[in-house]
Write an enzyme that holds these catalytic residues in place. Structure first.
Site, PDB file in Angstrom:
ATOM      1  N   ARG A 174       0.365  -0.746  -7.131  1.00  0.00           N
ATOM      2  CA  ARG A 174       0.043   0.024  -6.059  1.00  0.00           C
ATOM      3  C   ARG A 174      -1.219  -0.330  -5.701  1.00  0.00           C
ATOM      4  NH1 ARG A 174       4.256   0.424  -6.973  1.00  0.00           N
ATOM      5  NH2 ARG A 174       5.650   2.206  -7.724  1.00  0.00           N
ATOM      6  N   SER A 224       4.588  10.522  -3.680  1.00  0.00           N
ATOM      7  CA  SER A 224       4.139  10.575  -4.846  1.00  0.00           C
ATOM      8  C   SER A 224       2.547  10.774  -5.054  1.00  0.00           C
ATOM      9  CB  SER A 224       4.251   9.497  -5.769  1.00  0.00           C
ATOM     10  OG  SER A 224       5.621   9.189  -5.796  1.00  0.00           O
ATOM     11  N   GLU A 296      -2.352   8.694  -6.301  1.00  0.00           N
ATOM     12  CA  GLU A 296      -1.922   7.688  -5.735  1.00  0.00           C
ATOM     13  C   GLU A 296      -1.895   7.825  -4.043  1.00  0.00           C
ATOM     14  OE1 GLU A 296       2.779   5.989  -4.917  1.00  0.00           O
ATOM     15  OE2 GLU A 296       1.936   6.025  -6.753  1.00  0.00           O
TER      16      GLU A 296
END
Length: 303
Positions: A174, A224, A296
């Protein structure tokens, strides 16, 4: 800022708005105003916009489809640049594609699968733009953007443009180099693989259906909220802690998936509600499991 807006309108940069509510441009439907909001109509317009920004020496921020983003209630000072309305070209040459940073990722995955090109099946159901996906190395189902991206065309604040190789992008979980060295993803080049069309489309549909069945994409959300503290998964930790369904102001931890916060009162819910709920989750998971959750979702703007 009004004078800059007039200059941009005169220069035919694209759509220019003052004090535009960013709740109109985020998937969670929350967010204060952009002091100046601009949708450049093409790459050349984007380059000229950045020249104006350098000349005025003001801050800027880029958005795409508005997913994975939480804009605080005070909004964003300076210029907010939305690539989703103009930087969305697509070229397909054999197994190689070149795609604009504003192109919708779900649309790209769907179109590519119908052409029998394999590699983007994992993106079926992932909201957001190509640029945002590259920026954060979006992924699912054991794959991610780094697996197929060969190089990325980046526009830097000083006006220079450069193609960065996959290695130079420094992709990890990520993450990419653009999170530490600011630049705008203008284009991405991806290498795919020819495969049986029915096999590719079936796999992509399977991933898309899985997301629809397990994640609350019909509700306003930002995707998320927390990174997975592997080998653990944030959603499972939050569920085990008994936090699913917890409400804070106008938002709620989804009953469907613990790692999603949904807007249950559009027009009423505040970014601060989300931030308060995030802090509650972090504190609870730390106390129960001694695990530090990291967000995130990108949180930006003024309180």
């Amino acid at each position: 800022m009004e004078k800059l807006a007039e200059k941009l309108i005169d220069a035919d940069i694209g759509k220019v708005l003052l004090d535009e509510p960013l709740a109109n441009h985020t998937t969670i439907k929350i967010g204060g105003p952009a002091e100046l909001y601009v949708e450049p109509k093409d790459i050349e317009s984007l380059k000229r916009l950045m020249a104006f920004i350098r000349e005025e020496n003001i801050q800027w921020f880029v958005i795409g489809r508005g997913s994975n983003l939480l804009v605080k209630d005070g909004g964003i000072k300076g210029v907010v640049i939305n690539l989703a309305k103009g930087i969305e070209h697509l070229e397909i040459t054999g197994e190689t594609i070149k795609v604009g940073g504003g192109y919708p990722l779900v649309k790209l995955a769907t179109l590519i699968s119908k052409k029998g090109l394999s590699g983007l099946e994992f993106a079926g159901g992932i909201p957001g733009s190509v640029g945002g996906a590259v920026y954060m190395n979006a992924g699912a189902h054991g794959s991610d953007i780094s697996k197929i991206t060969t190089r990325v065309h980046v526009l830097y604040p000083d006006g220079s443009m450069r193609w960065l190789s996959n290695e130079e992008m420094k992709f990890s979980y990520r993450t990419s180099i653009l999170q530490s060295e600011p630049g705008i993803v203008v284009e991405a080049e991806m290498k795919l693989k020819e495969d049986d069309k029915e096999t590719v489309t079936a796999l992509m549909k399977k991933h898309k259906d899985y997301r629809r069945e397990t994640q609350p994409w019909n509700d306003p959300c930002c995707g998320s909220v927390f990174r997975n503290p592997l080998p653990e998964h944030s959603g499972a930790l939050i569920e085990r802690a008994g936090l699913k369904g917890t409400k804070m102001g106008g938002v709620q931890i989804s009953e469907m998936h613990g790692n999603f916060i949904v807007n249950i009162k559009k027009g009423v819910a505040k970014a601060q509600d989300v931030l308060d709920l995030i802090e509650l989750v972090k504190k609870t998971i730390k106390e129960k499991y001694d695990i530090e959750l990291e967000t995130e979702v990108e949180v930006v703007g003024d309180p």
